[in-house]
Design a protein around this motif. Sequence first.
Motif, mmCIF file in Angstrom:
data_model
loop_
_atom_site.group_PDB
_atom_site.id
_atom_site.type_symbol
_atom_site.label_atom_id
_atom_site.label_comp_id
_atom_site.label_asym_id
_atom_site.label_seq_id
_atom_site.Cartn_x
_atom_site.Cartn_y
_atom_site.Cartn_z
ATOM 1 N N LEU A 323 -4.886 0.461 -10.040
ATOM 2 C CA LEU A 323 -4.054 -0.357 -9.162
ATOM 3 C C LEU A 323 -3.077 -1.168 -10.006
ATOM 4 C CD1 LEU A 323 -6.782 -1.825 -6.748
ATOM 5 C CD2 LEU A 323 -5.295 0.147 -6.330
ATOM 6 N N GLY A 324 -1.813 -1.176 -9.589
ATOM 7 C CA GLY A 324 -0.796 -1.992 -10.234
ATOM 8 C C GLY A 324 -0.364 -3.120 -9.318
ATOM 9 N N PRO A 325 0.829 -3.688 -9.544
ATOM 10 C CA PRO A 325 1.314 -4.785 -8.702
ATOM 11 C C PRO A 325 1.254 -4.449 -7.212
ATOM 12 C CG PRO A 325 2.710 -4.552 -10.621
ATOM 13 C CD PRO A 325 1.759 -3.391 -10.654
ATOM 14 N N SER A 326 0.747 -5.372 -6.430
ATOM 15 C CA SER A 326 0.504 -5.270 -4.983
ATOM 16 C C SER A 326 -0.764 -4.494 -4.653
ATOM 17 C CB SER A 326 1.696 -4.657 -4.231
ATOM 18 O OG SER A 326 2.853 -5.448 -4.402
ATOM 19 N N GLY A 327 -1.426 -3.920 -5.669
ATOM 20 C CA GLY A 327 -2.725 -3.311 -5.412
ATOM 21 C C GLY A 327 -3.740 -4.385 -5.058
ATOM 22 N N HIS A 328 -4.701 -4.044 -4.216
ATOM 23 C CA HIS A 328 -5.652 -5.068 -3.777
ATOM 24 C C HIS A 328 -7.032 -4.463 -3.567
ATOM 25 C CE1 HIS A 328 -5.421 -3.544 0.411
ATOM 26 N NE2 HIS A 328 -4.161 -3.310 0.114
#
Length: 406
Positions: A323-328
């Motif tokens: 998961l990268g940015p905005s991954g949750h």
Amino acid sequence: MRIRQAVYLTEQGTQRRSNQDGVLSLNKVPLYAVADGAGGSEAARLALTTLKEHSAHLGPCIAAVASNPSTTTRLAVRHFFQGAFTRANAALQEGNAGRLSRLSSTLVAATVVGPFAFLAHVGDSRAYLLRDGALRCLTADHTLAALQLSRGDISAADYLESPFRSTLSRSLGMGPTVDVDVAEIRLEPGDVLLLCTNGLHRFTDEAHIRDAITHDDLAGSTERLLEEVRQAGAPDNTTVLLVATDPEVREDLTAGQIERALREVALFRDLSDPDWMQVAPYLEQLDAAPGEEIIAADGPAEAFYVVANGAVEVLQGAERRELGPSGHFGTLALANATRQLDTVRALEPTRLFALSRVRFEELVRDQPALGTRIALIALESLGDRLGVLTTRLAKVIEAVHGEHRY
């Protein structure tokens, strides 16, 4: 974040017998506010005097945020504003005793500490942010027309022509209690905050407001803003207050980048700017080093996490995903005290933001309408995940049954 300068200007207008606006500028605290009174010039004065008297309680809150900007210290600023506005409301209620013409007032206030600005408001006095040439309204008017618009009862075009745009649905002195909107926004070097009464935004559009403000000339900016109102006939009292931050060197990860990453998540995507900023102080910032374990499988599930920058790996049995940015991850933790199914580790220097179940429950208590909206989105997300798990389970069962047929 250091405040470079704060400047204000107020005018009576051509159709008013007196100026019932008021302004408060306390650079040392710091605390800034404007108020638009009704029923007499003492309305705004009472609101601002009460806020000033209560400002001694803000200093320790600001010091705590500067030392440790946790959800605990940042929410303490929220509680300060709630208490100060409640006292101002009580002062106006007391002032109304025996009066035929009732005192009431709008109030918008701001303080700045570190990278944060905290805003509180009641009524239709507004706060704006000017950043990189773009103007953004940070508050939602408490008027009947704005309420109708938010409910879908009228269109945006109808709103602009509505006779209820200045009819307040909420103000200090209106009743024995008052609901206060308190918001948090991360600042960037060179940002300018504008606090104003409705004498500005009722008669000047946002493009003209934006073009009138120059970071390096706040005094000239206040004069240009009022000149815009004069060009429109200046019918009402008008007060503007500008607060500029120093144009320091910006960090690699800007406030705008953090906000964009967080608001890409379904839980926050459909929130208005003012609603999002009311959620912000409930989010805890976490920084993880490469290889650091953020959560462990079978450990307690306590929070919902969003990656702001960097990357993490999520391990569940033999499955692995990045998961990268905005991954949750961790939505289930908001619904129930349970155990973690995943292990999550940082793959590189990573900044995350967490909404713990404790803070989420506090948000629902503090702001029931907003909290309920987020809860419904979370339930929908969990329903989608349950559907995926059900499909996977069906495939496993089908595969097992298929093996037994041979």
